[in-house]
Design an enzyme around this catalytic site. Structure first.
Site, PDB file in Angstrom:
ATOM      1  N   CYS A   4       0.840  -1.204   0.000  1.00 29.92           N
ATOM      2  CA  CYS A   4       0.000   0.000   0.000  1.00 29.92           C
ATOM      3  C   CYS A   4       0.876   1.255   0.000  1.00 29.92           C
ATOM      4  O   CYS A   4       1.724   1.428   0.883  1.00 29.92           O
ATOM      5  CB  CYS A   4      -0.921  -0.007   1.222  1.00 29.92           C
ATOM      6  SG  CYS A   4      -1.766   1.558   1.487  1.00 29.92           S
ATOM      7  N   GLY A  93     -13.341   7.994  -8.526  1.00 31.13           N
ATOM      8  CA  GLY A  93     -11.941   8.311  -8.798  1.00 31.13           C
ATOM      9  C   GLY A  93     -10.966   7.917  -7.717  1.00 31.13           C
ATOM     10  O   GLY A  93      -9.856   8.454  -7.654  1.00 31.13           O
ATOM     11  N   HIS A 100      -8.351   8.231   2.838  1.00 36.63           N
ATOM     12  CA  HIS A 100      -7.695   9.531   3.015  1.00 36.63           C
ATOM     13  C   HIS A 100      -8.738  10.605   2.766  1.00 36.63           C
ATOM     14  O   HIS A 100      -9.542  10.507   1.839  1.00 36.63           O
ATOM     15  CB  HIS A 100      -6.510   9.693   2.051  1.00 36.63           C
ATOM     16  CG  HIS A 100      -6.814   9.313   0.643  1.00 36.63           C
ATOM     17  ND1 HIS A 100      -6.851   8.003   0.215  1.00 36.63           N
ATOM     18  CD2 HIS A 100      -7.119  10.074  -0.438  1.00 36.63           C
ATOM     19  CE1 HIS A 100      -7.166   7.974  -1.061  1.00 36.63           C
ATOM     20  NE2 HIS A 100      -7.337   9.229  -1.494  1.00 36.63           N
TER      21      HIS A 100
END
Ligand code: 5GP
Ligand code: ZN
Length: 114
Positions: A4, A93, A100
């Site tokens: 990640c 998107g 986040h």
């Protein structure tokens, strides 16, 4: 999570322009800023998307919004205005699958978003 991107940034394995950090959150500048202030508020805990939140994460997510408000104020945008965004999955998107919160400020932000 080993593959990640944001876990690697949090671990310091990939450099970032750090804005703030504490025990649970790390905030750094977006590498492709879409506004004069564009930072990403990221929990140290790996959670892939909002679809993966559990009730145990309620306080963590609340702290992300409170951090956004504090940073907006710190940068002088709390009265002008600012936008906070979570993108979730393909049509919104999302490109990094570690949640986040985008904080954008410093220009007029249009509505509806594209
Ligand atoms: P998303 O599209 O998942 O909502 O947001 C991911 C954000 O991460 C994008 O705005 C993108 O510019 C930013 N980003 C992608 N790779 C990096 C990186 O290596 N460093 C930083 N600081 N931001 C990144
Ligand atoms: Zn992660």
């Amino acid at each position: 999570m080993s593959d990640c991107l944001f876990c690697k940034i949090i671990a310091g394995d990939i450099p970032s322009a750090l804005v703030h950090q504490d025990d649970s959150l790390v905030t750094f500048k977006d590498i492709h800023p879409q506004a004069p202030l564009h930072v990403l508020i990221v929990p140290r805990k790996h959670i892939a998307s909002l679809n993966d939140l559990s009730p145990d994460d309620d306080a963590l997510v609340g702290s992300m919004f409170r951090r956004a408000a504090a940073l907006a104020k710190e940068h002088g945008y709390h009265e002008r205005g600012y936008r906070t965004v979570f993108n979730t999955n393909r049509e919104a998107g999302q490109t990094v699958f570690h949640i986040h919160l985008h904080l954008l400020a410093g220009r007029g932000l249009t509505w509806p978003p594209g």
